[in-house]
Design an enzyme around this catalytic site. Structure first.
Site, short mmCIF file in Angstrom:
data_model
loop_
_atom_site.label_atom_id
_atom_site.label_comp_id
_atom_site.label_asym_id
_atom_site.label_seq_id
_atom_site.Cartn_x
_atom_site.Cartn_y
_atom_site.Cartn_z
N ASP A 44 2.92 -4.48 8.05
CA ASP A 44 1.66 -3.77 7.93
C ASP A 44 0.54 -4.80 8.11
O ASP A 44 0.28 -5.61 7.23
CB ASP A 44 1.57 -3.10 6.56
N GLN A 95 -4.70 -5.44 6.93
CA GLN A 95 -5.63 -6.40 6.36
C GLN A 95 -5.58 -7.76 7.03
O GLN A 95 -6.37 -8.65 6.69
CB GLN A 95 -5.36 -6.56 4.85
N HIS A 127 0.86 -1.19 0.00
CA HIS A 127 0.00 0.00 0.00
C HIS A 127 0.90 1.24 0.00
O HIS A 127 2.02 1.21 0.50
CB HIS A 127 -0.87 -0.04 1.26
N LYS A 135 -10.70 -0.96 10.12
CA LYS A 135 -10.85 -2.18 9.33
C LYS A 135 -11.25 -3.37 10.21
O LYS A 135 -11.68 -4.41 9.71
CB LYS A 135 -9.56 -2.49 8.58
N CYS A 152 -4.71 2.40 -3.78
CA CYS A 152 -3.48 2.90 -3.12
C CYS A 152 -2.32 1.94 -3.35
O CYS A 152 -1.53 1.67 -2.44
CB CYS A 152 -3.71 3.14 -1.62
#
Length: 413
Positions: free
Chosen positions: A207, A210, A130, A233, A371
């Site tokens: 990261d 997700q 991202h 999220k 993104c």
């Protein structure tokens, strides 16, 4: 690390869905089909009620008053930190509460990387990142003279691990990568990757935006140096998230933003800063939001992340089978064990046209570059459609989505 699921058969998924008020609405006279959870997760009643209750009954600032409301606000805020730490299996005193993954990565970039990197040093990123895990490193590299190296993908949308490890040469000081791709759904083997980086003395940032909403996590077992999550999220409020960092990094990192509550003592001759994580939590935080995030963590924990993961994998299996029957449809990313994120195009149709017409059928998906410009460049397309499922979706919605997609496809033929 993704913990092997042991799902319970007792979950009433229809009752779970009923906890999400927005899913009862109609769009353009059609029942809403929300397939955009990779963008933001919908919020259950428990989260909405917690935020509402905070403002109605407990609103005050944190750590600044001895009165009852101040104490209650502080307990809600610190309670969220403790809940999220348990959810991730990390220590609460190593968890910085912040606005989300973008802030968390920038915190590492400016407080950890900027003081350390020298000309000729390198940062390794992956093709599937991202922008929030690319642009901060570009900015820091420009200021330090460091360079960025990119790990590429195979035809299924997986990292080529042999080529990745070949990039981990002595000048590399940091490897930053996503746990789960927001475009492809690829679940990276982060525990193995972090182990290989650690052998070479390379710090790692993961990261987890997700991953946290969809997988059972054990961040301590992953072996990374930094792990970032985003609350919205995870069915929590927007403007919430966290950075976990190893204690030795928190102790060594200078403040990123100065202000109230991140100090021990201030004199004009100089300031003594608070210990981490509070050193990095200047100013009044999103207290109501974090109260809501605590409720979201409670909600996910009560469901059981193994159950969430199993439910979403069952939905994905049906979804992939149904999409396979749609003429001219191309899926981007087919890695085994992927998350319930499907990026696709249909021959002769632009992604934005597809998404716009699907919206008229009550379907919410995302179209665009997500993104992830470098990933779009890799596939040679300007944009894709992305359907991302969550545990509150249904098999019936999948059937309705495919019917709407076929209708739209014929209109654009």
């Amino acid at each position: 690390m993704t913990v092997a699921p042991s799902p319970s058969p007792a979950i009433d998924w229809a009752a779970v869905r009923a906890d999400f008020p927005v899913l009862t609405r109609e769009v353009h006279g059609k029942p809403l089909i929300y397939f955009d959870s990779a963008n933001t997760g919908q919020k259950p009643d428990a989260v909405i009620a917690t935020v509402d209750d905070f403002y109605r009954r407990h609103n005050a600032n944190v750590s600044r008053a001895v009165h009852t409301l101040g104490t209650e606000a502080t307990e809600a805020y610190e309670g969220a930190r403790a809940k999220l730490a348990r959810f991730l299996n990390v220590r609460g005193d190593e968890l910085v509460l912040c606005s989300g993954t973008t802030f968390a990565i920038n915190l590492v970039a400016y407080s950890w990387a900027l003081p350390r990197l020298q000309p000729g040093d390198a940062i390794v990123l992956t093709r599937m990142e991202h922008h929030a895990n690319i642009v901060p490193w570009q900015l820091v590299a420009q200021r330090t003279g460091a360079v960025i190296k990119v790990a590429e993908l195979d035809e299924l949308g997986r990292l080529d691990l042999d080529k990745l490890y070949a990039l981990l040469t002595p000048e590399v000081k940091l490897l930053a990568l996503t746990h789960v791709s927001n475009v492809l759904g690829t679940v990276n083997p982060v525990r193995e990757i972090c182990r290989e980086a650690r052998k070479r003395g390379i710090a790692t940032l993961i990261d987890g935006s997700q991953a946290a909403p969809h997988l059972a996590l054990d961040v301590a077992a992953i072996g990374c140096d930094f792990y970032a999550v985003t609350g919205h999220k995870m069915s929590g409020p927007t403007g919430t998230g966290a950075l976990w960092a190893r204690r030795e990094h928190l102790d060594a990192m200078p403040p990123f933003i100065g202000g109230g509550e991140m100090i021990k003592e201030v004199r004009f001759e100089g300031t003594v800063f608070a210990d981490g994580p509070r050193r990095f939590e200047a100013g009044t935080p999103n207290i109501a939001g974090f109260a809501g995030l605590g409720a979201a963590v409670d909600y996910l924990s009560a469901l059981g992340m193994a159950n969430v993961e199993a439910r979403e994998q069952a939905l994905l299996q049906r979804f992939n089978a149904a999409l396979g029957e749609v003429p001219g449809l191309r899926i981007f990313g087919n890695a085994p064990g992927k998350a319930a994120v499907v990026s696709f195009l249909i021959d002769g149709a632009h992604a934005h046209d597809l998404a716009t017409l699907l919206d008229l059928e009550g379907v919410a998906i995302r179209s665009g570059h997500h993104c992830a410009h470098p990933l779009m460049q890799h596939f040679g397309v300007p944009a894709t459609c992305r359907a991302s499922l969550a545990y509150y979706n249904t098999f019936e919605e999948i059937d309705a989505f495919v019917a709407a997609l076929n209708k739209v496809r014929k209109l654009l033929a």
